[in-house]
Design a protein around this motif. Structure first.
Motif, mmCIF file in Angstrom:
data_model
loop_
_atom_site.group_PDB
_atom_site.id
_atom_site.type_symbol
_atom_site.label_atom_id
_atom_site.label_comp_id
_atom_site.label_asym_id
_atom_site.label_seq_id
_atom_site.Cartn_x
_atom_site.Cartn_y
_atom_site.Cartn_z
ATOM 1 N N GLN A 76 -43.466 32.804 -27.503
ATOM 2 C CA GLN A 76 -44.143 32.220 -28.673
ATOM 3 C C GLN A 76 -44.162 30.696 -28.640
ATOM 4 O O GLN A 76 -44.680 30.062 -29.555
ATOM 5 C CB GLN A 76 -43.493 32.740 -29.970
ATOM 6 C CG GLN A 76 -42.084 32.247 -30.254
ATOM 7 C CD GLN A 76 -40.991 33.009 -29.497
ATOM 8 O OE1 GLN A 76 -41.228 33.585 -28.461
ATOM 9 N NE2 GLN A 76 -39.770 32.997 -30.010
ATOM 10 N N ALA A 77 -43.571 30.101 -27.584
ATOM 11 C CA ALA A 77 -43.498 28.634 -27.490
ATOM 12 C C ALA A 77 -44.329 28.144 -26.309
ATOM 13 O O ALA A 77 -44.485 28.864 -25.326
ATOM 14 C CB ALA A 77 -42.043 28.212 -27.294
ATOM 15 N N PRO A 78 -44.841 26.907 -26.379
ATOM 16 C CA PRO A 78 -45.609 26.396 -25.243
ATOM 17 C C PRO A 78 -44.739 26.276 -23.997
ATOM 18 O O PRO A 78 -43.560 25.912 -24.097
ATOM 19 C CB PRO A 78 -46.058 25.006 -25.693
ATOM 20 C CG PRO A 78 -45.650 24.849 -27.095
ATOM 21 C CD PRO A 78 -44.731 25.950 -27.476
ATOM 22 N N PHE A 79 -45.331 26.540 -22.843
ATOM 23 C CA PHE A 79 -44.594 26.459 -21.579
ATOM 24 C C PHE A 79 -45.443 25.748 -20.534
ATOM 25 O O PHE A 79 -46.613 26.077 -20.339
ATOM 26 C CB PHE A 79 -44.241 27.867 -21.082
ATOM 27 C CG PHE A 79 -43.589 27.886 -19.713
ATOM 28 C CD1 PHE A 79 -42.441 27.149 -19.472
ATOM 29 C CD2 PHE A 79 -44.127 28.631 -18.684
ATOM 30 C CE1 PHE A 79 -41.840 27.151 -18.207
ATOM 31 C CE2 PHE A 79 -43.530 28.652 -17.424
ATOM 32 C CZ PHE A 79 -42.390 27.909 -17.189
ATOM 33 N N GLY A 80 -44.821 24.785 -19.855
ATOM 34 C CA GLY A 80 -45.519 24.091 -18.770
ATOM 35 C C GLY A 80 -44.712 22.879 -18.365
ATOM 36 O O GLY A 80 -43.752 22.493 -19.043
ATOM 37 N N GLY A 81 -45.100 22.274 -17.253
ATOM 38 C CA GLY A 81 -44.279 21.204 -16.708
ATOM 39 C C GLY A 81 -44.882 19.824 -16.866
ATOM 40 O O GLY A 81 -46.022 19.666 -17.313
ATOM 41 N N GLN A 132 -49.090 29.396 -29.206
ATOM 42 C CA GLN A 132 -50.405 28.995 -29.725
ATOM 43 C C GLN A 132 -51.098 27.994 -28.815
ATOM 44 O O GLN A 132 -52.295 27.743 -28.943
ATOM 45 C CB GLN A 132 -50.254 28.445 -31.140
ATOM 46 C CG GLN A 132 -49.793 29.555 -32.081
ATOM 47 C CD GLN A 132 -49.874 29.193 -33.532
ATOM 48 O OE1 GLN A 132 -49.705 28.041 -33.896
ATOM 49 N NE2 GLN A 132 -50.101 30.191 -34.369
ATOM 50 N N ALA A 133 -50.327 27.445 -27.844
ATOM 51 C CA ALA A 133 -50.927 26.469 -26.926
ATOM 52 C C ALA A 133 -52.018 27.098 -26.069
ATOM 53 O O ALA A 133 -52.930 26.403 -25.608
ATOM 54 C CB ALA A 133 -49.843 25.873 -26.021
#
Ligand SMILES: NC(=O)c1ccc[n+]([C@@H]2O[C@H](COP(=O)([O-])OP(=O)(O)OC[C@H]3O[C@@H](n4cnc5c(N)ncnc54)[C@H](O)[C@@H]3O)[C@@H](O)[C@H]2O)c1
Ligand SMILES: O=CCCC(=O)C(=O)O
Length: 488
Positions: free
Chosen positions: A454-459, A472-473
């Protein structure tokens, strides 16, 4: 010896039908714990098969985008239910195909189901805002439209969660999909797509074509009818994809490697830090983009941390991932094994001290698989290859530091910026870490791996194309904003 009787052949899924590749060629997908065991045969497709899949997705997109968000969400609920009915079968296939332990594979499959349900709900949420216009008689608002056909290219290390965290938002926001899974885990992927078929997804909305990256993956990048490409995998391939997509004006999203640090300060709960380093670095045999790779330990607690860590690493039971006693399974492929062993050799050649492990395991049944010992180095200097490059295996590098400031400088001294952890009780140190660490996922008193859907993920830096997935991202990639002005 290869066990070839009763081995099923898995087909491509195009326009709602299971079909052979036009090449009539298949490839075996093998068990990395027992390389003589073939899990299934998968299609070695050509550009012609890809073209058919893209044409089906293009044809389906008009009807699919016309459905309401809640109606598309209903399909995702049905897919989730179909997967839930088959959770053990899918998890076992994943374990046999890529070697993560059965509990981890089952956890990942459950996560895939939860992701589907989350995005099913997203189909009911707002897709725009009303913005005051300078014209008092006008109405100005934003809405979002799908991209069209989305190409989904995925790696083998999370063969259920990653395809689903891309396909579920793609679908709920109104796109149709051409999915190219990693060939190493194409049987697991086929089972996920079987659940989509069972759920009654309209023909052409999701299509799966298996085959090599250079033919099917590159074909997706170059295809003029694919409007967006979402990729997770290595930096080398990701950069090529980004350049190809940019050249023809397609939208793209890249999530790539990591070289994730953990910092252990002198006030840390050392037991917690040791357990989290082992779990974050060695679960899934170190094959997570978020895996802990470098461990910066304050000099005052370095010896104690090292002693406690080694005592626990020595107890790790390596073996067949279907065996309930096994804590760490094999690497996913022969190629992966050779890569990890070459990094270990490089570490020794460049002068790091091998504290534990480092060998391929070949005793008894293990000789039939791609097993390596959990490995710990110390005296690793910042410019060594094992301190800079992603190993993607069960290898930890311990690095002694005097201060948090020194740890932060060294932790940030890599091209990657995916995830990072710190262990400390001091709020000031936590805040410095949150502000200064160059990572998209920042974790305090918790292991570096562990992504919440449910949380944004990325580097940051070269770990990503700077977009974010999940939560929601995801709407940002899978839709385009239209700004509308209306005057009666
Ligand atoms: N940041 C993240 O979210 C994340 C998550 C999981 C894995 N990863 C990264 O993935 C890597 C391991 O996975 P891998 O070995 O499957 O990666 P990979 O880059 O070799 O392959 C990924 C996918 O790309 C395809 N591919 C290969 N060549 C291609 C080409 N020329 N054009 C288009 N597609 C092509 C492959 O067939 C596969 O489906 C690691 O670097 C890991 O860090 C990142
Ligand atoms: O391999 C990349 C994904 C990592 C992940 O999903 C996790 O750490 O939970």
């Amino acid at each position: 010896m290869s066990v070839e009787t009763m081995v099923k052949t898995y087909l491509n899924y195009i326009d709602g039908e299971w079909v052979s590749a036009s090449t009539n060629e298949v490839e075996p997908s093998i068990n990395p714990a027992k390389k003589y065991e073939i899990v299934g045969y998968v299609q070695k497709s050509s550009k012609k098969d890809l073209d058919k899949a893209v044409a089906a997705a293009k044809k389906a997109k008009q009807q699919w985008r016309k459905l309401s968000g809640p109606a598309r969400g209903e399909y995702l609920f049905k897919i989730a239910n179909a997967m839930e009915r088959r959770i053990d079968e899918i998890a076992e296939t994943m374990t046999r195909e890529m070697g993560k332990t059965f509990p981890e594979a089952k956890g990942e499959t459950a996560r895939g189901i939860a992701i589907l349900r989350y995005y099913a709900g997203e189909g009911m949420r707002k897709v725009g805002d009303v913005i005051p216009s300078t014209d008092s008689e006008g109405l100005m608002f934003t809405t979002r439209v799908p991209l069209g056909v989305v190409g989904v290219i995925t790696p083998w290390n999370f063969p259920v969660a990653i395809p689903i965290w891309k396909m579920a938002p793609a679908l709920v926001f109104g796109n149709t999909v051409v999915f190219k899974p990693a060939q190493e885990t194409a049987v697991t992927a086929a089972k996920v797509v079987e659940c989509m078929d069972e759920a009654g997804l309209p023909s052409g909305v999701v299509n799966m074509v298996t085959g090599s990256g250079s033919v099917i993956g590159q074909g997706i990048v170059d295809h003029p009818d694919i409007n967006g490409i979402t990729f997770t995998g290595s930096n080398q391939v990701g950069k090529q994809i980004g350049q190809g997509a940019l050249a023809r004006g397609a939208k793209y999203q890249l999530e790539m490697g990591g070289k994730n640090p953990v910092i252990v300060l002198e006030d840390a709960d050392l037991d917690l830090a040791v357990d989290a380093t082992i779990s974050g670095g060695l679960r899934s045999t170190g094959q997570k983009c978020t895996a802990t790779s470098r461990v910066f330990v304050q000099s005052t607690v370095y010896d104690q941390f090292k002693e406690n860590l080694l005592a626990k690493v020595k107890q790790i039971k390596v073996g067949d991932s279907m065996d309930p006693e096994t804590w760490m399974g094999p690497l996913a492929s022969e190629k992966q094994l050779q890569t990890v062993l070459s990094y270990i050799r490089k570490g020794i050649e460049e002068g790091a001290t091998l504290l534990y492990g480092g060998r391929r395991l070949e005793e008894r049944e293990l000789k039939n698989g791609f097993f390596v010992e959990p490995t710990v180095f110390e005296n690793v200097s910042p410019k060594m290859t094992i301190a800079q490059e992603e190993i993607f295996g069960p290898v930890l590098a311990l690095i002694k530091v005097d201060t948090l400031e020194e740890a932060l400088i060294l932790a940030n001294d890599v091209q990657y910026g995916l995830s990072a952890s710190i262990f400390t009780k001091d709020i000031g140190s936590m805040l410095s870490f949150i502000n200064e660490i160059e990572a998209g996922l920042v974790r305090i008193n918790a292991e570096s791996a562990g992504v919440e859907l449910q949380a944004p993920f990325g580097g940051m830096k070269q770990s990503s194309s700077h977009s974010r997935e999940q939560g929601q991202a995801a709407i940002e990639f899978f839709t385009a904003i239209k700004t509308v002005f209306v005057k009666a």
